[in-house]
Design a protein around this motif. Structure first.
Motif, PDB file in Angstrom:
ATOM      1  N   UNK A 189       2.697   2.150 -14.166  1.00  0.00           N
ATOM      2  CA  UNK A 189       3.058   2.600 -13.041  1.00  0.00           C
ATOM      3  C   UNK A 189       2.359   2.072 -11.793  1.00  0.00           C
ATOM      4  N   UNK A 190       2.724   2.703 -10.688  1.00  0.00           N
ATOM      5  CA  UNK A 190       1.940   2.248  -9.591  1.00  0.00           C
ATOM      6  C   UNK A 190       0.801   3.225  -9.223  1.00  0.00           C
ATOM      7  N   UNK A 191       0.613   4.286  -9.986  1.00  0.00           N
ATOM      8  CA  UNK A 191      -0.539   5.151  -9.676  1.00  0.00           C
ATOM      9  C   UNK A 191      -1.675   4.700  -9.982  1.00  0.00           C
ATOM     10  N   UNK A 192      -2.392   4.024  -8.838  1.00  0.00           N
ATOM     11  CA  UNK A 192      -3.918   3.301  -9.045  1.00  0.00           C
ATOM     12  C   UNK A 192      -4.858   4.073  -8.854  1.00  0.00           C
ATOM     13  N   UNK A 193      -4.546   5.714  -8.924  1.00  0.00           N
ATOM     14  CA  UNK A 193      -5.581   6.591  -8.279  1.00  0.00           C
ATOM     15  C   UNK A 193      -6.030   6.424  -7.184  1.00  0.00           C
ATOM     16  N   UNK A 194      -6.412   7.773  -6.561  1.00  0.00           N
ATOM     17  CA  UNK A 194      -6.720   7.800  -5.203  1.00  0.00           C
ATOM     18  C   UNK A 194      -8.063   7.017  -4.599  1.00  0.00           C
ATOM     19  N   UNK A 195      -9.084   6.958  -5.648  1.00  0.00           N
ATOM     20  CA  UNK A 195      -9.977   6.085  -4.853  1.00  0.00           C
ATOM     21  C   UNK A 195      -9.688   4.622  -4.828  1.00  0.00           C
ATOM     22  N   UNK A 233       0.954  -1.181   0.019  1.00  0.00           N
ATOM     23  CA  UNK A 233       0.163  -0.103   0.019  1.00  0.00           C
ATOM     24  C   UNK A 233       0.845   1.434   0.042  1.00  0.00           C
ATOM     25  N   UNK A 234       1.863   1.175   0.730  1.00  0.00           N
ATOM     26  CA  UNK A 234       2.788   2.312   0.743  1.00  0.00           C
ATOM     27  C   UNK A 234       3.385   2.496  -0.538  1.00  0.00           C
ATOM     28  N   UNK A 235       3.876   1.557  -1.035  1.00  0.00           N
ATOM     29  CA  UNK A 235       4.382   1.764  -2.644  1.00  0.00           C
ATOM     30  C   UNK A 235       3.368   2.389  -3.647  1.00  0.00           C
ATOM     31  N   UNK A 236       2.118   1.874  -3.414  1.00  0.00           N
ATOM     32  CA  UNK A 236       1.145   2.407  -4.380  1.00  0.00           C
ATOM     33  C   UNK A 236       0.717   3.826  -3.964  1.00  0.00           C
ATOM     34  N   UNK A 237       0.911   4.200  -2.686  1.00  0.00           N
ATOM     35  CA  UNK A 237       0.417   5.481  -2.442  1.00  0.00           C
ATOM     36  C   UNK A 237       1.234   6.362  -2.740  1.00  0.00           C
ATOM     37  N   UNK A 238       2.567   6.494  -2.512  1.00  0.00           N
ATOM     38  CA  UNK A 238       3.601   7.487  -2.990  1.00  0.00           C
ATOM     39  C   UNK A 238       3.185   8.166  -4.666  1.00  0.00           C
ATOM     40  N   UNK A 239       3.331   7.250  -5.354  1.00  0.00           N
ATOM     41  CA  UNK A 239       3.298   7.733  -6.807  1.00  0.00           C
ATOM     42  C   UNK A 239       1.715   8.443  -7.050  1.00  0.00           C
ATOM     43  N   UNK A 240       0.642   7.926  -6.395  1.00  0.00           N
ATOM     44  CA  UNK A 240      -0.498   8.549  -6.437  1.00  0.00           C
ATOM     45  C   UNK A 240      -0.511   9.948  -5.814  1.00  0.00           C
ATOM     46  N   UNK A 241       0.011   9.963  -4.502  1.00  0.00           N
ATOM     47  CA  UNK A 241       0.217  11.207  -3.818  1.00  0.00           C
ATOM     48  C   UNK A 241       1.077  12.196  -4.636  1.00  0.00           C
ATOM     49  N   UNK A 242       1.989  11.888  -5.358  1.00  0.00           N
ATOM     50  CA  UNK A 242       2.864  12.754  -6.123  1.00  0.00           C
ATOM     51  C   UNK A 242       1.937  13.327  -7.418  1.00  0.00           C
ATOM     52  N   UNK A 243       1.184  12.725  -7.894  1.00  0.00           N
ATOM     53  CA  UNK A 243       0.606  13.038  -8.969  1.00  0.00           C
ATOM     54  C   UNK A 243      -0.679  13.977  -8.508  1.00  0.00           C
ATOM     55  N   UNK A 244      -1.195  13.499  -7.599  1.00  0.00           N
ATOM     56  CA  UNK A 244      -2.444  14.576  -7.201  1.00  0.00           C
ATOM     57  C   UNK A 244      -1.949  15.601  -6.475  1.00  0.00           C
ATOM     58  N   UNK A 245      -1.199  15.807  -6.048  1.00  0.00           N
ATOM     59  CA  UNK A 245      -0.545  17.003  -5.244  1.00  0.00           C
ATOM     60  C   UNK A 245       0.320  17.746  -6.105  1.00  0.00           C
ATOM     61  N   UNK A 274      10.341   1.415  -7.197  1.00  0.00           N
ATOM     62  CA  UNK A 274       9.758   0.727  -5.951  1.00  0.00           C
ATOM     63  C   UNK A 274       9.582  -0.696  -6.608  1.00  0.00           C
ATOM     64  N   UNK A 275       9.154  -0.833  -7.885  1.00  0.00           N
ATOM     65  CA  UNK A 275       8.647  -2.227  -8.097  1.00  0.00           C
ATOM     66  C   UNK A 275       9.923  -3.249  -8.136  1.00  0.00           C
ATOM     67  N   UNK A 276      11.136  -2.827  -8.352  1.00  0.00           N
ATOM     68  CA  UNK A 276      12.212  -3.670  -8.289  1.00  0.00           C
ATOM     69  C   UNK A 276      12.517  -3.937  -6.644  1.00  0.00           C
ATOM     70  N   UNK A 277      12.240  -3.184  -6.000  1.00  0.00           N
ATOM     71  CA  UNK A 277      12.550  -3.200  -4.476  1.00  0.00           C
ATOM     72  C   UNK A 277      11.321  -4.274  -3.930  1.00  0.00           C
ATOM     73  N   UNK A 278      10.184  -3.903  -4.369  1.00  0.00           N
ATOM     74  CA  UNK A 278       8.908  -4.914  -4.221  1.00  0.00           C
ATOM     75  C   UNK A 278       9.377  -6.358  -4.548  1.00  0.00           C
ATOM     76  N   UNK A 279       9.982  -6.656  -5.636  1.00  0.00           N
ATOM     77  CA  UNK A 279      10.403  -7.882  -6.201  1.00  0.00           C
ATOM     78  C   UNK A 279      11.302  -8.339  -5.225  1.00  0.00           C
TER      79      UNK A 279
END
Length: 445
Positions: free
Chosen positions: A387-393, A201-213, A230-235
């Motif tokens: 990317x990992x930007x899954x939108x805010x909702x 969730x943390x890895x998915x949240x940061x790209x979304x927060x960057x995009x919408x802020x 982040x995807x390489x780190x998650x793997x």
């Protein structure tokens, strides 16, 4: 007396050659002496071909006929026929869903059969890989067609389906059957999986927060670079998790083999003790090479049918007046998780909640920590901006779901009320995506 003993010895000596020849003929029915090889060559070949034919028909019967869910298999070819004859995407999508459902279940069955021969370690890895094979194939095909939002939403829906619907139904049915006592599971394993899900969730949240802020250094590029890193780190984290799980399982097995198991310590750690486990040992129904062959055949058939399924998503959305988000997040994952759904409920009914959690929460962990970053890397190689930007909702939905499930698992026990709460939570999520407007398109569907 002497004459009687001699007659008995003679009778026994006369019976010995007959008995030994009969035993040899029963033990080696295909052994022929060298002078008789020529006259009996065709007979020997026929004897060898018949068992092979019988085994082939038996394997086909077990895999494609025996299970009741296989009545849905003809809907796959029917969907392909409708695609070329009518072009009605709604019916093509519906019949493709029905056709993929038994294939997903049969993939899980073939993997379980192969695990009998590979051992628990390799078998666990195979179950983790092929358990989500349907989602992986659909995601790669959609990614190839540039349908990034479908990939993101279908993977998100798989996580939500496993954590809320699958686990909720398992807790509910297991709690109803074993209502007279409390069911226990391994609390430590649940905490580890919950921690990995929070990391995802943390890895998915940061790209979304960057995009919408709008706080990126390079708008549209920084979130993509962050997602790939982040995807390489998650793997790497998921690989470390597999190594940790396998080593800890080996230590548990070694401790069990070295001495008697303390019942009190097992209940403190959440492990269940089932006296009937030794009586429930199963044997493989098909051979190792048959299981490998069926895995290849079923994977190819799922790949073919997934293409028609993905192509019909937009048409089904238009004809049914249903959002693409609802189709991707709710309908597709339910089909892909058909095998996990059935097996999780079955193990919960048998009071084997550790396996149930391994199926439901373990599958969610694999999707979030392996399949999602894997799709980002594959899209990177394809030149697709996955990317990992899954939108805010979607990100907020996943975050709240992980928190709710983590609270449900913190006690190390389950009952039917917890299962009912998870099922009702999934209904709320489904209703939310039915009225959800995708911000990437700005339209209802």
């Amino acid at each position: 007396m002497g004459a009687l003993e001699e007659t008995i010895d003679l009778e026994s000596e006369e019976e010995i050659p007959l008995t030994s020849s009969q035993a040899m003929s029963k033990a080696h029915p295909f052994d022929f002496e060298a002078p008789h090889i020529g006259p009996h060559a065709k007979l020997s070949n026929s004897w060898f071909s018949k068992p092979m034919q019988i085994r082939a028909f038996r394997s086909i019967y077990i895999v494609l006929v025996k299970a009741k869910i296989n009545v849905l298999l003809p809907f796959g070819p029917l969907a392909i026929l409708l695609h070329y004859l009518t072009g009605k995407h709604g019916w093509v999508f519906f019949f493709s869903l029905l056709g993929i459902t038994p294939l997903a279940e049969r993939l899980g069955y073939a993997t379980e059969q192969l695990a009998f021969y590979t051992g628990p370690t390799v078998g666990g890895l195979l179950n983790a890989t092929f358990g989500n094979a349907t989602e992986m194939i659909i995601s790669i095909y959609a990614l190839k067609n540039g349908m990034i939002r479908v990939v993101q939403q279908s993977l998100l829906g798989s996580i939500l389906s496993n954590m809320l619907l699958v686990l909720g139904c398992a807790f509910f049915t297991g709690g109803l059957i074993h209502h007279q006592r409390v069911q226990h599971f391994n609390k430590a394993a649940a905490v580890v999986n919950s921690g990995l899900l929070l990391m995802a969730v943390m890895c998915l949240m940061f790209p979304a927060v960057l995009h919408f802020t709008h706080t990126e250094v390079h708008f549209g590029k920084s979130e993509l670079s962050l997602s790939r890193f982040s995807s390489c780190i998650m793997l790497v984290a998921y690989g470390s998790y597999l190594f940790f799980q396998l080593r800890s399982q080996q230590n548990i097995d070694a401790s069990v083999d070295d001495g008697p198991v303390d019942e009190a310590s097992c209940f403190e750690s959440g492990r269940n003790i089932n006296v009937d486990d030794s009586d429930e040992e199963e044997a493989p129904e098909i051979t190792q090479w048959e299981a490998i062959g069926w895995l290849a055949i079923l994977t190819l058939w799922v790949s073919l049918l997934s293409g028609y399924l993905v192509d019909a998503i937009q048409g089904a959305s238009d004809s049914w007046n249903m959002p693409v988000a609802f189709i991707s997040v709710i309908l597709l994952p339910i089909v892909g998780n058909a095998a996990e759904h059935a097996s999780a409920i079955m193990f919960a009914m048998k009071d084997k909640l550790d396996i149930t959690l391994g199926v439901a929460i373990g599958s969610s962990t694999q999707i979030s920590m392996f399949l999602i970053p894997f799709c980002v890397v594959v899209g990177w190689l394809m030149g697709k901006p996955m990317d990992l930007n899954f939108q805010l909702f979607e990100t907020a939905t996943l975050f709240i779901t992980v928190i709710v499930v983590a609270f449900m698992l913190q006690e190390g026990t389950s009952n039917y009320f917890k299962g009912l709460m998870l099922i009702l939570s999934y209904l709320i999520v489904a209703a939310s995506f039915f009225v959800h407007v995708d911000p990437s398109t700005g339209a209802y569907n």
